[in-house]
Design an enzyme around this catalytic site. Sequence first.
Site, PDB file in Angstrom:
ATOM      1  N   ARG A  18      36.151  53.775  41.077  1.00  0.00           N
ATOM      2  CA  ARG A  18      37.589  54.183  41.490  1.00  0.00           C
ATOM      3  C   ARG A  18      38.038  55.392  40.559  1.00  0.00           C
ATOM      4  O   ARG A  18      37.508  55.564  39.536  1.00  0.00           O
ATOM      5  CB  ARG A  18      38.519  53.004  41.413  1.00  0.00           C
ATOM      6  CG  ARG A  18      38.069  51.863  42.131  1.00  0.00           C
ATOM      7  CD  ARG A  18      37.731  52.262  43.741  1.00  0.00           C
ATOM      8  NE  ARG A  18      38.955  52.513  44.375  1.00  0.00           N
ATOM      9  CZ  ARG A  18      39.016  52.776  45.751  1.00  0.00           C
ATOM     10  NH1 ARG A  18      38.183  52.912  46.242  1.00  0.00           N
ATOM     11  NH2 ARG A  18      40.131  53.036  46.192  1.00  0.00           N
ATOM     12  N   CYS A  19      39.032  56.210  41.082  1.00  0.00           N
ATOM     13  CA  CYS A  19      39.654  57.158  40.110  1.00  0.00           C
ATOM     14  C   CYS A  19      40.320  56.553  38.946  1.00  0.00           C
ATOM     15  O   CYS A  19      40.743  55.588  38.967  1.00  0.00           O
ATOM     16  CB  CYS A  19      40.711  57.731  41.293  1.00  0.00           C
ATOM     17  SG  CYS A  19      41.856  58.890  40.362  1.00  0.00           S
ATOM     18  N   PRO A  20      40.135  57.236  37.820  1.00  0.00           N
ATOM     19  CA  PRO A  20      39.891  58.398  37.681  1.00  0.00           C
ATOM     20  C   PRO A  20      38.168  58.344  36.901  1.00  0.00           C
ATOM     21  O   PRO A  20      37.880  59.635  36.388  1.00  0.00           O
ATOM     22  CB  PRO A  20      40.796  58.770  36.691  1.00  0.00           C
ATOM     23  CG  PRO A  20      40.989  57.641  35.716  1.00  0.00           C
ATOM     24  CD  PRO A  20      40.891  56.533  36.738  1.00  0.00           C
ATOM     25  N   ASP A  45      35.304  57.279  46.477  1.00  0.00           N
ATOM     26  CA  ASP A  45      36.517  57.072  46.189  1.00  0.00           C
ATOM     27  C   ASP A  45      37.456  58.401  46.874  1.00  0.00           C
ATOM     28  O   ASP A  45      37.035  59.369  46.616  1.00  0.00           O
ATOM     29  CB  ASP A  45      37.072  57.054  45.029  1.00  0.00           C
ATOM     30  CG  ASP A  45      38.432  56.508  44.637  1.00  0.00           C
ATOM     31  OD1 ASP A  45      39.315  56.749  45.614  1.00  0.00           O
ATOM     32  OD2 ASP A  45      38.812  56.396  43.344  1.00  0.00           O
TER      33      ASP A  45
END
Length: 81
Positions: A18-20, A45
Amino acid sequence: MSAGDAAPDEVLDFRGQRCPLPVIGLARRLPELPVGAVVRVLADDPAAAVDIPAWCRMRAQDFLAATGTPEGPAYDVRRTH
């Protein structure tokens, strides 16, 4: 080079992260590559579609293309400095 013209110099696989994390991984690896190298970032993502081009603008790197590959969404970045 644009996506599909030639193989990238390196592929970074951040699928499932997932981000970041995809941007952090790109930011850590890119300085280790020679200027002019093209990195393909695999990232599924949805935030990567916004985050990677934005990071390139902020860091004065070339965002070449977002493409779909057999491995999933991919983002090509060229190191400029």
